[in-house]
Scaffold this motif. Structure first.
Motif: not given
Length: 187
Positions: A100, A114, A172
């Motif tokens: 991230q 993100t 992630i």
């Protein structure tokens, strides 16, 4: 890493077992650059703004390497780039190695990893089989949502160049597994 294809889709209404479902998951490869904007990809349908699009989920990337795994499970399905609803099919996007906050320059843009993509029933509609949702949860092949730091055009063949690394942040895949565990304890 590099972009294998850019994919967009139109808003569609699908009759799924007697219920009308509006979706933008039917994305197909296009032979032109696509514009990555702050909250979505220009000319790409985002029908459920609660779970897709917006600042943190403006662009969805998925790895072409994951396709092999799914093709073995669904040998009769015609696989095309974009089948997972991704805007960017990337040759080797590894959720276990992308953290991230990691940032990439691609084409004219700069994008930041993100969050993970959590599967929903619309993936089942796309595959014409709801088993895919649970199977998807049981992997780390979730794909990556990106925030657009600098808007612009990207196209197939563009290199995905990492310009910032955030190894102190979770990957992630870590985020995805944590979400799966949280989801299973609620069930």
């Amino acid at each position: 890493m590099k972009i294998v294809s850019t994919n967009i889709g139109e808003r569609q209404e699908i009759n799924w077992k007697g219920k009308l479902v509006t979706t933008g998951i039917f994305k197909y490869s296009v032979d032109k650059p696509i514009f990555l904007d702050k909250e979505d990809v220009k000319d790409d349908a985002v029908c459920d703004r609660k779970h897709h699009g917006g600042i943190l989920q403006a662009v969805y990337g998925y790895s072409l390497k994951h396709y092999d795994y799914w093709q073995k499970l669904y040998p009769d399905l015609e696989f095309e780039n974009g089948i997972f609803g991704e805007n960017l099919t990337i040759d080797d996007l590894d959720e276990t190695k992308i953290h991230q906050g990691d940032t990439f320059k691609v084409g004219e843009t700069i994008i930041e990893a993100t969050v993970q993509r959590n599967p929903c029933m619309k993936l089942g509609i796309r595959f014409n089989d709801m088993k895919i949702v649970k199977q998807f949860w049981n992997t780390t092949f979730c794909g990556v949502y990106f925030k657009v730091i600098k808007t612009g055009l990207v196209k197939a063949g563009d290199v995905f160049e990492q310009i910032k690394s955030c190894p102190e942040n979770p990957t992630i895949a870590d985020l995805y597994v944590a979400k799966r565990v949280a989801k299973s304890t609620k069930s």
